[in-house]
Design a protein around this motif. Sequence first.
Motif, PDB file in Angstrom:
ATOM      1  N   UNK A   1      16.905  -5.335  -0.680  1.00  0.00           N
ATOM      2  CA  UNK A   1      16.354  -3.997  -0.917  1.00  0.00           C
ATOM      3  C   UNK A   1      15.702  -4.038  -2.291  1.00  0.00           C
ATOM      4  N   UNK A   2      14.402  -3.804  -2.344  1.00  0.00           N
ATOM      5  CA  UNK A   2      13.683  -3.977  -3.611  1.00  0.00           C
ATOM      6  C   UNK A   2      12.917  -2.715  -3.958  1.00  0.00           C
ATOM      7  N   UNK A   3      13.356  -2.042  -5.016  1.00  0.00           N
ATOM      8  CA  UNK A   3      12.564  -0.939  -5.531  1.00  0.00           C
ATOM      9  C   UNK A   3      11.378  -1.491  -6.304  1.00  0.00           C
ATOM     10  N   UNK A   4      10.267  -0.785  -6.252  1.00  0.00           N
ATOM     11  CA  UNK A   4       9.111  -1.267  -7.013  1.00  0.00           C
ATOM     12  C   UNK A   4       8.241  -0.099  -7.445  1.00  0.00           C
ATOM     13  N   UNK A   5       7.505  -0.316  -8.479  1.00  0.00           N
ATOM     14  CA  UNK A   5       6.562   0.692  -8.961  1.00  0.00           C
ATOM     15  C   UNK A   5       5.218   0.028  -9.150  1.00  0.00           C
ATOM     16  N   UNK A   6       4.189   0.794  -8.924  1.00  0.00           N
ATOM     17  CA  UNK A   6       2.842   0.229  -8.926  1.00  0.00           C
ATOM     18  C   UNK A   6       2.413  -0.209 -10.323  1.00  0.00           C
ATOM     19  N   UNK A   7       2.981   0.415 -11.361  1.00  0.00           N
ATOM     20  CA  UNK A   7       2.531   0.113 -12.728  1.00  0.00           C
ATOM     21  C   UNK A   7       2.623  -1.371 -13.057  1.00  0.00           C
ATOM     22  N   UNK A   8       3.569  -2.046 -12.418  1.00  0.00           N
ATOM     23  CA  UNK A   8       3.744  -3.465 -12.723  1.00  0.00           C
ATOM     24  C   UNK A   8       2.820  -4.368 -11.919  1.00  0.00           C
ATOM     25  N   UNK A   9       1.977  -3.753 -11.104  1.00  0.00           N
ATOM     26  CA  UNK A   9       1.071  -4.562 -10.294  1.00  0.00           C
ATOM     27  C   UNK A   9      -0.393  -4.276 -10.625  1.00  0.00           C
ATOM     28  N   UNK A  10      -0.633  -3.583 -11.721  1.00  0.00           N
ATOM     29  CA  UNK A  10      -2.018  -3.269 -12.086  1.00  0.00           C
ATOM     30  C   UNK A  10      -2.866  -4.531 -12.273  1.00  0.00           C
ATOM     31  N   UNK A  11      -2.219  -5.629 -12.650  1.00  0.00           N
ATOM     32  CA  UNK A  11      -2.982  -6.876 -12.836  1.00  0.00           C
ATOM     33  C   UNK A  11      -3.579  -7.375 -11.513  1.00  0.00           C
ATOM     34  N   UNK A  12      -3.087  -6.845 -10.393  1.00  0.00           N
ATOM     35  CA  UNK A  12      -3.625  -7.267  -9.093  1.00  0.00           C
ATOM     36  C   UNK A  12      -4.799  -6.406  -8.634  1.00  0.00           C
ATOM     37  N   UNK A  13      -5.178  -5.435  -9.444  1.00  0.00           N
ATOM     38  CA  UNK A  13      -6.130  -4.436  -8.941  1.00  0.00           C
ATOM     39  C   UNK A  13      -7.468  -5.056  -8.520  1.00  0.00           C
ATOM     40  N   UNK A  14      -7.995  -5.967  -9.320  1.00  0.00           N
ATOM     41  CA  UNK A  14      -9.299  -6.541  -8.974  1.00  0.00           C
ATOM     42  C   UNK A  14      -9.211  -7.347  -7.675  1.00  0.00           C
ATOM     43  N   UNK A  15      -8.140  -8.097  -7.557  1.00  0.00           N
ATOM     44  CA  UNK A  15      -7.923  -8.887  -6.338  1.00  0.00           C
ATOM     45  C   UNK A  15      -7.785  -7.957  -5.132  1.00  0.00           C
ATOM     46  N   UNK A  16      -7.066  -6.872  -5.367  1.00  0.00           N
ATOM     47  CA  UNK A  16      -6.882  -5.858  -4.325  1.00  0.00           C
ATOM     48  C   UNK A  16      -8.229  -5.296  -3.872  1.00  0.00           C
ATOM     49  N   UNK A  17      -9.075  -4.941  -4.830  1.00  0.00           N
ATOM     50  CA  UNK A  17     -10.396  -4.401  -4.487  1.00  0.00           C
ATOM     51  C   UNK A  17     -11.206  -5.404  -3.675  1.00  0.00           C
ATOM     52  N   UNK A  18     -11.119  -6.676  -4.066  1.00  0.00           N
ATOM     53  CA  UNK A  18     -11.872  -7.716  -3.348  1.00  0.00           C
ATOM     54  C   UNK A  18     -11.443  -7.813  -1.888  1.00  0.00           C
ATOM     55  N   UNK A  19     -10.204  -7.459  -1.620  1.00  0.00           N
ATOM     56  CA  UNK A  19      -9.714  -7.478  -0.241  1.00  0.00           C
ATOM     57  C   UNK A  19     -10.105  -6.215   0.497  1.00  0.00           C
ATOM     58  N   UNK A  20      -9.912  -5.073  -0.179  1.00  0.00           N
ATOM     59  CA  UNK A  20      -9.978  -3.800   0.533  1.00  0.00           C
ATOM     60  C   UNK A  20     -11.398  -3.260   0.656  1.00  0.00           C
ATOM     61  N   UNK A  21     -12.209  -3.427  -0.389  1.00  0.00           N
ATOM     62  CA  UNK A  21     -13.574  -2.878  -0.308  1.00  0.00           C
ATOM     63  C   UNK A  21     -14.354  -3.450   0.883  1.00  0.00           C
ATOM     64  N   UNK A  22     -14.395  -4.778   1.052  1.00  0.00           N
ATOM     65  CA  UNK A  22     -15.122  -5.295   2.229  1.00  0.00           C
ATOM     66  C   UNK A  22     -14.488  -4.818   3.538  1.00  0.00           C
ATOM     67  N   UNK A  23     -13.156  -4.712   3.550  1.00  0.00           N
ATOM     68  CA  UNK A  23     -12.490  -4.281   4.790  1.00  0.00           C
ATOM     69  C   UNK A  23     -12.881  -2.842   5.145  1.00  0.00           C
ATOM     70  N   UNK A  24     -13.054  -2.013   4.128  1.00  0.00           N
ATOM     71  CA  UNK A  24     -13.507  -0.637   4.386  1.00  0.00           C
ATOM     72  C   UNK A  24     -14.931  -0.662   4.933  1.00  0.00           C
ATOM     73  N   UNK A  25     -15.775  -1.440   4.259  1.00  0.00           N
ATOM     74  CA  UNK A  25     -17.196  -1.446   4.640  1.00  0.00           C
ATOM     75  C   UNK A  25     -17.403  -2.042   6.032  1.00  0.00           C
ATOM     76  N   UNK A  26     -16.559  -3.015   6.391  1.00  0.00           N
ATOM     77  CA  UNK A  26     -16.676  -3.624   7.726  1.00  0.00           C
ATOM     78  C   UNK A  26     -15.930  -2.819   8.789  1.00  0.00           C
TER      79      UNK A  26
END
Lengths: 351, 351
Positions: free
Chosen positions: A287-312
Motif C-alpha cells: 500500500x503506497x501513499x503518494x503525492x504528485x509534488x514528488x513527481x514534478x520532474x517527470x512532467x516533460x516526459x509525461x507531456x511527451x506521452x500524453x500530448x500525442x495521445x490526445x492529438x491522435x
Amino acid sequence: MASGDEQVMRNKQVILRAYVTGFPKESDMQLRTTSTITLKLPQGSTGVLVKNLYLSCDPYTRTQMQHSDTPSSFRTLTPGSPITGFGVAKILESGDARFKQGDLVWGLTGWEEYSVINATKIESLFKIKNTDVPLSYYTGILGMPGLTAYAGFYEVCSPKKGERVYISAASGAVGQLVGQFAKLSGCYVVGSAGTKEKVDLLKNKFGFDEAFNYKEEPNLDAALKRYFPEGIDIYFENVGGKMLDAVLLNMRFRGRIAVCGMISQYNLEKPEGVHNLMSVIYKEVRIQGFGVLNYYHLYEKFLETVLPAIKEGKITYVEDVVEGLESAPSALVGLFTGRNIGKQVVVVSQE
Amino acid sequence: MASGDEQVMRNKQVILRAYVTGFPKESDMQLRTTSTITLKLPQGSTGVLVKNLYLSCDPYTRTQMQHSDTPSSFRTLTPGSPITGFGVAKILESGDARFKQGDLVWGLTGWEEYSVINATKIESLFKIKNTDVPLSYYTGILGMPGLTAYAGFYEVCSPKKGERVYISAASGAVGQLVGQFAKLSGCYVVGSAGTKEKVDLLKNKFGFDEAFNYKEEPNLDAALKRYFPEGIDIYFENVGGKMLDAVLLNMRFRGRIAVCGMISQYNLEKPEGVHNLMSVIYKEVRIQGFGVLNYYHLYEKFLETVLPAIKEGKITYVEDVVEGLESAPSALVGLFTGRNIGKQVVVVSQE
C-alpha cells in the motif's frame, strides 16, 4: 512608493469563512466582491502577478479546509483568505526571469480574479508551451491530475501487461486517465462510479473493460469478486473506507495499492475503520501513499506521452465546466456528492 | 511390500481437534500418544523421514487453525491431523539426493516425534551446516524468524543510518533481532512489549535505545510522541489494530511500515478497524506486507552475516524453552497472552 501607472482593479475572491467540519457547504465559502488589487508587483518582488483563467476543483482541497496539527505536503487553508488550488493563469508581470508578461502558466494559484504568487510558491508554476489543446486541460489531463494519474499508475503501481486493474472514483479527473493508461498498457480494467451516466462513460468513452455503479451494490466484496474472479493486481485508490476494505479481500498475491485519495473519508469526523489489513500480510500487498509534488520532474516526459495521445485520439478527457468564480463553491461541494461528470473546472475568465 | 527390517515406533503427536475461533485454548489441541509410525519411507518415496528435535511456536500458526476461504502462502491446518510448523529435525532416511541419513535440517515439519516430509514439502528444508551454535537456534535466530527479521528489515524497510525505528512485540522471536539489526545499522530504536521484564530485556540485553510497556500506556499515540518527537521512519509491525492506528499518526514523510504480523488481531472474530490510513497519503507512507518464503534465496547471505555476529557476541538471542511435545499446546497458547519471554521453543528430543 505608489506610481501613477498603477491600476487598481476589482478582485473577486472566494474566501474560506471558517474551518470546515463534516460535509463542506457552499456557505463555508463566501464570494467577496469588494476586494481590490493593484495590478503591479510590489517593488523588488521576485514573484509573479497573474490573471486567473481556469480553476481546478480537487477533492484534496477539502482536507485543507480543516484545522490540522499534522504536517502535510500541502499547506492548510486559512479562514478569511481565498481558497488556493491549481489553476491556469496568464502572467501580467513577472519578477522571475523564468516567466514574462503574457506567458500562460499552470500551478498553485488563488480562487480570485488576480493573484500575486510569491517567490516561495513559484516553483509550482509550469509554463504552458502547447496551446493547441484546450487551455482548461492544464487543470486536468495536462496538469496536476494528469501527472498524478501518470506517476501513480506507472511509477507507483509498476503495471505489467495482462494485470487486473481496479479504479474507484473512476470517472473523476484522475481515474478516467488511470483507466486509459491501464488499457494502453494491456491491462484488464474495471472502474466504479456513482451514477449510470458515469458507468456508461467508463465503458463507452474511456474504454474500460467493465464498470459498475457502487451505489447499486449492496455487497462491494461480491461485486469485486464478480468482476475480478481471480483477484486484483493493482488498485488505484481514490475512495477509502468500505471500498478499501472490500478491495483488501480481493487483492492478488504481491498486489499493489496506490493511495491517491480517500474521498469518502474527507468529510467524516472520524474516518471509518478498515478491518481487512491482515490481507496485506498473507498476500504480501504493498500500500503506497503518494503525492504528485514528488513527481514534478517527470512532467516533460509525461507531456511527451500524453500530448500525442490526445492529438491522435488515443486518450480522451471529459470535463465538467462551470462559468464564473461565483459558481466555484457549489462546484467544489459537488465533488463530494458526485454531481460532477469528469474533471470539475471553473472558468474565471476566457482571457 | 513390508520387509522384515521395518521398525514400528510410537509416534506421539499434537493434533488440531477442530477449527479454532477466538483465543486458542490448550483444549483445541490434543496430545495423541497412540499413533505409531513405521520407520521406513514408503517404497519409491522421494521425501524424507525425520526425527523431530525442536519445534517452533509461531504466532502465524494461529491463523492456520481456522477455516479459510482465502488462499494463503501457507496452507491451513486440518482438524484431526498434527499441527505443522517449523522445527529442527534429523534425517533418518532420505529419498532425496540432497539429504542423507544423519543430516540435521530445519524447515516445515509436524508436531510429532517422527515425520515423513514428502517431496512437495521438501523445498522448505535447509540442511544445517553449522552446529557450533545451539541447534534450537534454527527454530529462531538462524531459522524462519531470523530470516524474517533480516529480510523484513533490510529488504522491505531499506533502512538508513540515523533513521528512527519502532518495533512492536519487540522481545519476540523476530522483534528482538530487528532491533539489534537496526542498532547495527546506526538507527535510533524503540521497542514495546507487555511486561517490565521484557522491557528490561529490550534495553539491557538487546541494546534498544528506549523501550516501553504498552499495557501501561493509556494513550499509545502519546507514548509514541514521547519516544519519537520527530516521528517514525520505520515501523516493524508485529501487532496491528490499535497499535498500527497510533503509529500511523506518528509516521514521518516517506516512512515505511513492514507488516510482518498482527498478533493482536489473530484471535478476533472481526479484526479491529484501523482509522488513520489517510496518513498514508499525506506522508506518502509505504505499507508492505511480506512473507519469508520469498526471501529464502537470501538465507546463505543471511547466515554469513548472522553467524559471525552471534559468535562475536554482537547479536544475542533469548529463547523460552519448554520440554516435551506435551508442553507444546500451552506454549503455543502462551504466545497470545505474552507468557513467553523470547523465542518459544519446544524440545521434542535431545537426539
